[in-house]
Design an enzyme around this catalytic site. Structure first.
Site, short mmCIF file in Angstrom:
data_model
loop_
_atom_site.label_atom_id
_atom_site.label_comp_id
_atom_site.label_asym_id
_atom_site.label_seq_id
_atom_site.Cartn_x
_atom_site.Cartn_y
_atom_site.Cartn_z
N ARG A 243 0.86 -1.18 0.00
CA ARG A 243 0.00 0.00 0.00
C ARG A 243 0.89 1.22 0.00
NH1 ARG A 243 -3.78 -2.20 -1.49
NH2 ARG A 243 -5.87 -2.36 -0.63
N GLU A 272 -1.88 7.97 -3.88
CA GLU A 272 -2.21 7.61 -5.27
C GLU A 272 -3.66 7.98 -5.60
OE1 GLU A 272 -1.32 3.33 -4.74
OE2 GLU A 272 -3.42 2.93 -5.20
N HIS A 290 -1.00 0.38 -9.62
CA HIS A 290 -1.76 -0.48 -8.71
C HIS A 290 -2.49 -1.59 -9.49
CE1 HIS A 290 -3.85 -0.42 -4.51
NE2 HIS A 290 -3.82 -1.65 -5.00
C1 DGY Z 1 -6.09 -5.35 -2.80
O1 DGY Z 1 -6.88 -6.25 -3.03
O2 DGY Z 1 -5.91 -4.88 -1.68
C2 DGY Z 1 -5.33 -4.83 -3.98
O3 DGY Z 1 -4.37 -3.88 -3.60
C3 DGY Z 1 -6.28 -4.25 -5.00
O4 DGY Z 1 -6.84 -3.09 -4.48
#
Ligand code: DGY
Length: 340
Positions: A243, A272, A290
């Site tokens: 993240r 982001e 992402h």
């Molecule tokens: C998640 O599933 O957390 C991925 O980062 C997609 O958002």
């Protein structure tokens, strides 16, 4: 005889049309197939009178939103990460929270290796060079990178995805795998992953490639900052699949520019879809928007799981992947159910 009114759900972002159609079998559905980015106020406005919401990881669900949406009973995130949810606030309000674990593990681990290989072997940097017409002859030292096979992989965060990455590294690339995690894995899991537990400092100092797959929380904020980057080998690469906010992106850009580490591969960013401007001007970083879970079967599986959670809870008070199962049958949940 009057028919019972069907529950109403909001799908907050554009999603596969088949998922919307499936939800319409059970619910009155408000969709957002135009994919308008709703403000918090617009989100609250769309949630009025709704019993369920389908979110995709960007919509903040907190005490303020819950208080403003008294009919809301369940919010299903189409993501394994759920840092957009204030889960304690949802529990207190009697609102079920669900995420989408399990279905994206292998796809995300594949992408971890895509990013690692591209970063260590300078794939995007060399492609840009070629496309710009700079390639006139072969040279022995052109875009020399780092080996992945046989190197040491350090994984921070050893949940499902971390373990899938470790298996690839150990069995596929003959890597020595070390990991750091809140808790040490049991011996059988460590053996299956070919991974050994080490301190964070040892991992940073010994790994040729550091991969971040830790969930975001106040505790994991800036797991990698200037001090941690300074402990890494000058030849090391850093991969962030987790993240934005796990890495201090400004400190990373400075380290990449000064070449105190060799390169980075980033799929997630602080704030982001904005990207720190300094990251856009250093050559030794691979940047992707992402997309670690972005394959058709996996995104479909994530969306189906989120939809199943909405259907399960609103029609039968059960869910496949609840984050706060204590909500089911609680007094606070009953109170919400009693509202039309
Ligand atoms: C998640 O599933 O957390 C991925 O980062 C997609 O958002």
């Amino acid at each position: 005889m009057t028919q019972a009114r069907r529950p109403k759900v909001v799908v907050c972002r554009a999603i596969f049309p088949a998922i919307i159609e499936g939800l319409r079998q059970h619910f009155e559905v408000v969709d957002n197939q135009a994919d308008v980015m709703w403000t918090r106020e617009q989100l609250v406005a769309h949630l009025q009178g709704c019993h369920g919401a389908f979110t995709t990881g960007g919509e903040r669900i907190d005490a303020g939103v819950l208080a403003a949406c008294p009919q809301l009973r369940v919010v299903a995130n189409m993501a394994v990460g759920y840092n957009n949810f204030d889960v304690p606030a949802m529990t207190a309000a009697g609102v079920l929270a669900t995420n989408a674990p399990g279905v994206l593990t292998e796809t995300t681990a594949d992408f971890g290796f895509a990013l690692l290989m591209a970063t260590a072997r300078r794939v995007t940097e060399s492609e840009h060079y070629l496309r710009a017409g700079h390639w006139t002859r072969w040279r022995y030292d052109m875009f020399i990178g780092a080996d992945v096979h046989g190197s040491t992989l350090g994984i921070i965060g050893m949940g499902r995805i971390g373990q899938a990455i470790a298996r690839r590294g150990h069995h596929g690339f003959g890597m020595r795998v070390v990991y750091h995690n809140r808790s040490k894995l049991d011996a059988a899991t460590e053996a299956a992953c070919g991974a050994s537990y080490v301190s964070k400092a040892e991992l940073l100092q010994s790994a040729d490639h550091v991969m971040l797959v830790v969930p975001y929380s106040a505790e994991s904020h800036h797991t990698i900052g200037a001090a941690e980057l300074a402990q890494m080998k000058p030849s090391a690469t850093l991969i962030n699949l987790a993240r934005g906010g796990i890495v201090d992106d400004a400190a990373l850009a400075a380290a990449l520019r000064a070449q105190t580490i060799a390169a980075a591969g980033l799929d997630v960013f602080e704030g982001e879809p904005k990207v720190h401007p300094d990251l856009l001007t250093v050559p030794n970083v691979v940047l992707t928007p992402h997309i670690a879970s972005a394959t058709t079967p996996t995104r479909m599986a994530m969306a189906s799981l989120a939809a199943d959670n909405l259907v399960g809870y609103l029609t039968a008070r059960q869910a496949k992947t609840p984050l706060n199962p204590e909500v089911i049958g609680s007094a606070a949940a009953q109170e919400r159910m009693a509202r039309a």
